[in-house]
Design a protein around this motif. Structure first.
Motif, short mmCIF file in Angstrom:
data_model
loop_
_atom_site.label_atom_id
_atom_site.label_comp_id
_atom_site.label_asym_id
_atom_site.label_seq_id
_atom_site.Cartn_x
_atom_site.Cartn_y
_atom_site.Cartn_z
N GLN A 93 -4.47 -5.00 5.25
CA GLN A 93 -4.84 -3.94 6.19
C GLN A 93 -3.61 -3.38 6.90
O GLN A 93 -3.49 -2.18 7.11
CB GLN A 93 -5.85 -4.48 7.22
CG GLN A 93 -6.31 -3.46 8.25
CD GLN A 93 -6.99 -2.26 7.63
OE1 GLN A 93 -7.68 -2.38 6.61
NE2 GLN A 93 -6.81 -1.09 8.24
N GLN A 94 -2.70 -4.26 7.26
CA GLN A 94 -1.50 -3.81 7.95
C GLN A 94 -0.61 -2.95 7.05
O GLN A 94 -0.02 -1.97 7.51
CB GLN A 94 -0.70 -5.01 8.46
CG GLN A 94 0.47 -4.63 9.36
CD GLN A 94 1.22 -5.84 9.87
OE1 GLN A 94 2.08 -6.37 9.18
NE2 GLN A 94 0.89 -6.26 11.08
N SER A 95 -0.52 -3.30 5.78
CA SER A 95 0.29 -2.48 4.88
C SER A 95 -0.31 -1.07 4.75
O SER A 95 0.43 -0.09 4.68
CB SER A 95 0.40 -3.15 3.50
OG SER A 95 -0.87 -3.28 2.89
N VAL A 96 -1.64 -0.97 4.75
CA VAL A 96 -2.30 0.34 4.71
C VAL A 96 -2.00 1.12 5.98
O VAL A 96 -1.68 2.32 5.95
CB VAL A 96 -3.83 0.17 4.53
CG1 VAL A 96 -4.55 1.50 4.74
CG2 VAL A 96 -4.14 -0.39 3.16
N GLU A 97 -2.07 0.46 7.12
CA GLU A 97 -1.81 1.11 8.40
C GLU A 97 -0.37 1.60 8.49
O GLU A 97 -0.11 2.70 8.99
CB GLU A 97 -2.11 0.15 9.55
CG GLU A 97 -3.59 -0.17 9.71
CD GLU A 97 -3.84 -1.24 10.77
OE1 GLU A 97 -2.84 -1.78 11.30
OE2 GLU A 97 -5.01 -1.52 11.07
N ALA A 120 0.86 -1.18 0.00
CA ALA A 120 0.00 0.00 0.00
C ALA A 120 0.90 1.23 0.00
O ALA A 120 1.99 1.21 0.58
CB ALA A 120 -0.92 0.00 1.22
N SER A 121 0.43 2.30 -0.65
CA SER A 121 1.28 3.49 -0.81
C SER A 121 0.56 4.76 -0.38
O SER A 121 -0.66 4.89 -0.54
CB SER A 121 1.74 3.63 -2.26
OG SER A 121 2.53 2.52 -2.66
N SER A 122 1.33 5.69 0.14
CA SER A 122 0.86 7.04 0.43
C SER A 122 1.86 8.02 -0.18
O SER A 122 3.01 7.65 -0.45
CB SER A 122 0.73 7.28 1.94
OG SER A 122 2.00 7.11 2.56
N ALA A 127 -4.98 -1.90 -0.14
CA ALA A 127 -3.74 -2.61 -0.49
C ALA A 127 -3.96 -3.41 -1.76
O ALA A 127 -5.09 -3.77 -2.10
CB ALA A 127 -3.32 -3.54 0.65
N ARG A 128 -2.88 -3.67 -2.45
CA ARG A 128 -2.96 -4.52 -3.64
C ARG A 128 -1.89 -5.60 -3.56
O ARG A 128 -0.95 -5.49 -2.77
CB ARG A 128 -2.80 -3.69 -4.91
CG ARG A 128 -1.46 -2.99 -5.05
CD ARG A 128 -1.44 -2.12 -6.30
NE ARG A 128 -0.20 -1.39 -6.46
CZ ARG A 128 0.89 -1.87 -7.03
NH1 ARG A 128 0.90 -3.13 -7.47
NH2 ARG A 128 1.98 -1.13 -7.15
N LYS A 129 -2.04 -6.59 -4.37
CA LYS A 129 -1.07 -7.67 -4.39
C LYS A 129 0.29 -7.13 -4.80
O LYS A 129 0.41 -6.39 -5.78
CB LYS A 129 -1.51 -8.75 -5.38
CG LYS A 129 -2.68 -9.59 -4.91
CD LYS A 129 -2.24 -10.62 -3.88
CE LYS A 129 -3.38 -11.57 -3.54
NZ LYS A 129 -2.96 -12.62 -2.59
#
Length: 207
Positions: free
Chosen positions: A115-119, A33-35, A150-152
């Motif tokens: 979810q964790q990657s987003v967090e 996941a990216s910001s 998140a994506r694969k």
């Protein structure tokens, strides 16, 4: 030669299977996941400064990118998300990308959990923004894109390509070695055959 080709094909297939299975189930996370963050001067964005000077300071952008993954920031991230992993392991789950002519930083977090990657991505962005605001009077950080979904991760694909290249190279080396061994064996057999022939000729002469 046919046997060598079959052995080479089996070797390449097994190597590719190992390259695919190992990162898929053991090493690499499965989600990312990216910001995105915009670096601004106090009062105006660096993009505005760039429009006048036609250039950004690459070293300044690089310094901000390094600060994102600094021990101080990651320690706060670990405490915020209540992680029990080491800082070095946490650092491996995060990448910070940027270009030398843009004040935008892209934070990408990798994890076994979407979810964790987003967090991780969003929490790290907020913590970094707070640290810059607290410690720097000349710059500020604006979050322009939060991680939502998140994506694969495409790590498996990358490993598959690398594995294919490695398997091809190793297969070529194996083929060369097999050819060398085969040639050496044939040469050795010819030498022994010539030696026996000469020995038989000598025995015939002295009879």
């Amino acid at each position: 030669m046919k046997n060598h080709t079959q052995i080479l094909s089996v070797f390449v297939a097994l190597f590719l299977l190992a390259v695919w299975l190992f990162p898929s189930f053991i090493m690499d996370p499965k989600y990312q996941a990216s910001s995105q963050l915009l670096i601004e001067e106090k009062g105006r964005a660096l993009q505005e400064v760039a429009s006048h000077s036609n250039r950004l300071d690459p070293q300044a952008i690089e310094a901000f990118a390094a600060f994102v993954k600094s021990p101080k920031v990651l320690e706060e991230l670990r405490a915020d998300l209540k992680f029990e992993i080491s800082l070095s392991d946490l650092q491996k789950q995060i990448t910070v990308n940027h270009s030398s002519d843009s004040p935008v930083l892209t934070i990408t977090a990798f994890s076994d959990s979407g979810q964790q990657s987003v967090e991780i991505a969003n929490s790290l962005s907020s913590i970094f923004q707070h640290n810059v605001s607290k410690n720097l009077d000349t710059a500020s950080i604006r979050i322009i894109l939060q991680a939502v979904e998140a994506r694969k991760a495409n790590i498996v694909t990358e490993n598959w390509v690398l594995g294919l290249v490695a398997a091809t190279i190793l297969g070529f080396i194996f083929k060369l070695l097999a050819g060398y061994i085969s040639t050496s064996a044939k040469a050795s057999a010819e030498i022994r055959k010539d030696a026996r022939k000469k020995e038989n000729q000598l025995q015939t002469v002295f009879k």
